[in-house]
Scaffold this motif. Structure first.
Motif, short mmCIF file in Angstrom:
data_model
loop_
_atom_site.label_atom_id
_atom_site.label_comp_id
_atom_site.label_asym_id
_atom_site.label_seq_id
_atom_site.Cartn_x
_atom_site.Cartn_y
_atom_site.Cartn_z
N GLY A 11 -129.86 51.56 102.74
CA GLY A 11 -129.66 50.21 102.20
C GLY A 11 -128.81 50.23 100.94
N GLY A 12 -128.56 49.05 100.43
CA GLY A 12 -127.74 48.92 99.22
C GLY A 12 -126.35 48.43 99.56
N ALA A 13 -125.95 47.34 98.93
CA ALA A 13 -124.62 46.77 99.15
C ALA A 13 -123.58 47.59 98.38
CB ALA A 13 -124.60 45.32 98.69
N PRO A 14 -122.34 47.64 98.90
CA PRO A 14 -121.29 48.37 98.19
C PRO A 14 -121.15 47.97 96.72
CG PRO A 14 -120.54 47.83 100.39
CD PRO A 14 -121.88 47.15 100.21
N VAL A 15 -121.31 46.69 96.41
CA VAL A 15 -121.17 46.23 95.03
C VAL A 15 -122.24 46.85 94.13
CG1 VAL A 15 -122.57 44.14 95.31
CG2 VAL A 15 -120.72 44.18 93.64
N GLU A 16 -123.36 47.24 94.68
CA GLU A 16 -124.43 47.92 93.95
C GLU A 16 -124.16 49.42 93.85
OE1 GLU A 16 -129.23 48.72 94.68
OE2 GLU A 16 -128.06 47.70 96.21
N VAL A 17 -123.51 49.98 94.85
CA VAL A 17 -123.33 51.43 94.93
C VAL A 17 -122.28 51.94 93.94
CG1 VAL A 17 -122.64 53.35 96.45
CG2 VAL A 17 -124.16 51.55 97.30
N TYR A 18 -121.17 51.23 93.78
CA TYR A 18 -120.11 51.72 92.88
C TYR A 18 -120.60 51.96 91.45
CZ TYR A 18 -116.60 51.01 96.51
OH TYR A 18 -115.87 51.08 97.67
N PRO A 19 -121.28 51.00 90.81
CA PRO A 19 -121.76 51.29 89.44
C PRO A 19 -122.85 52.36 89.42
CG PRO A 19 -122.38 49.05 90.12
CD PRO A 19 -121.50 49.62 91.18
N ALA A 20 -123.66 52.44 90.45
CA ALA A 20 -124.68 53.49 90.53
C ALA A 20 -124.02 54.86 90.64
CB ALA A 20 -125.62 53.23 91.71
N MET A 21 -122.95 54.94 91.41
CA MET A 21 -122.20 56.20 91.53
C MET A 21 -121.65 56.61 90.17
SD MET A 21 -121.84 57.56 94.68
CE MET A 21 -120.34 58.47 94.49
N ALA A 22 -121.07 55.67 89.44
CA ALA A 22 -120.51 55.98 88.12
C ALA A 22 -121.60 56.50 87.18
CB ALA A 22 -119.83 54.74 87.54
N GLU A 23 -122.76 55.86 87.20
CA GLU A 23 -123.87 56.30 86.35
C GLU A 23 -124.36 57.68 86.78
OE1 GLU A 23 -128.44 55.03 85.25
OE2 GLU A 23 -127.08 53.48 85.97
N ALA A 24 -124.53 57.87 88.07
CA ALA A 24 -125.06 59.14 88.58
C ALA A 24 -124.11 60.31 88.32
CB ALA A 24 -125.35 59.03 90.08
N LEU A 25 -122.82 60.06 88.47
CA LEU A 25 -121.83 61.13 88.32
C LEU A 25 -121.34 61.29 86.88
CD1 LEU A 25 -119.66 60.53 91.51
CD2 LEU A 25 -121.61 62.07 91.22
N GLY A 26 -121.56 60.26 86.07
CA GLY A 26 -121.03 60.30 84.70
C GLY A 26 -119.52 60.29 84.67
N PRO A 70 -121.01 69.62 91.45
CA PRO A 70 -121.77 70.04 92.63
C PRO A 70 -122.36 68.85 93.39
CG PRO A 70 -122.94 70.65 90.62
CD PRO A 70 -121.65 70.01 90.21
N GLU A 71 -122.26 68.91 94.71
CA GLU A 71 -122.65 67.79 95.56
C GLU A 71 -124.15 67.51 95.56
OE1 GLU A 71 -121.77 65.98 99.98
OE2 GLU A 71 -121.49 68.14 99.66
N LEU A 72 -124.97 68.52 95.71
CA LEU A 72 -126.41 68.28 95.84
C LEU A 72 -127.02 67.61 94.61
CD1 LEU A 72 -128.53 68.47 98.00
CD2 LEU A 72 -129.04 70.78 97.25
N PRO A 73 -126.76 68.10 93.40
CA PRO A 73 -127.27 67.38 92.23
C PRO A 73 -126.67 65.97 92.10
CG PRO A 73 -126.70 69.62 91.62
CD PRO A 73 -126.19 69.39 93.03
N ALA A 74 -125.43 65.79 92.55
CA ALA A 74 -124.79 64.47 92.46
C ALA A 74 -125.48 63.46 93.37
CB ALA A 74 -123.31 64.58 92.81
N ILE A 75 -125.77 63.84 94.60
CA ILE A 75 -126.44 62.90 95.51
C ILE A 75 -127.89 62.67 95.07
CG2 ILE A 75 -127.14 64.58 97.25
CD1 ILE A 75 -126.54 62.42 99.38
N ALA A 76 -128.52 63.69 94.49
CA ALA A 76 -129.88 63.52 93.97
C ALA A 76 -129.88 62.52 92.81
CB ALA A 76 -130.45 64.86 93.53
#
Length: 159
Positions: A11-26, A70-76
């Motif tokens: 779940g999760g709309a694309p508009v929600e995912v982009y800022p979450a990605m930025a926060e998660a990845l720094g 690293p991918e695994l910590p990024a997706i976590a």
């Protein structure tokens, strides 16, 4: 920058995912549709996020990810920020086997039925990869993975 990540989110709309990605990845995360390669900061990650049918229908493709990320910590980290389960491909090359990454950082192998459609892969019938399932025993591809049946592990970035 040579990495390509392909993830799915429960779940999760694309508009929600982009800022979450930025926060998660720094890092700056640019949608593929508006990314100008000539003006991209060196630390930016370019992503395409869309909705697909089936389970884990929010699909994320990240292009040109720096090798030192690293991918695994990024997706976590993304699972934690979104508060949603995420999937990534495992190391068996089995189209139906994925790693399920929970918001608490738990990682475990799972299987899905996969059907190819005009809209891409459709996942259904999620089940744990376990020795209790005859398809995961013995000489199955599951035992060639670093994530053996019944394994549960933490993602370093999820704590």
């Amino acid at each position: 920058m040579t990495e390509l990540w392909n993830w799915r989110i429960d779940g999760g709309a694309p508009v929600e995912v982009y800022p979450a990605m930025a926060e998660a990845l720094g890092r700056v995360v640019m949608p593929l549709a508006v990314a100008d390669p000539a003006r991209l900061p060196a630390y930016a990650v370019v992503c395409d996020v869309w909705e697909a049918p089936g389970a884990y229908g929010t699909v994320v493709d990240c292009y040109g990810v720096p090798e030192r990320l690293p991918e695994l910590p990024a997706i976590a980290a993304l699972a934690r920020v979104l508060g949603r389960n995420c999937l990534m491909r495992d190391d068996t090359l089995d189209a139906g086997r994925h790693l399920l990454v929970a918001p608490d950082g738990t990682i475990r192998p799972v299987h899905f039925d996969v059907v190819e459609t005009d809209d891409g892969e459709v996942l259904s019938d999620q089940r744990l990869c376990t020795e209790a399932d005859p398809r995961c025993r013995g000489w199955s591809r599951c035992h060639r993975s670093r994530w053996a049946p019944d394994s549960v592990g933490p993602a370093l970035a999820a704590a």
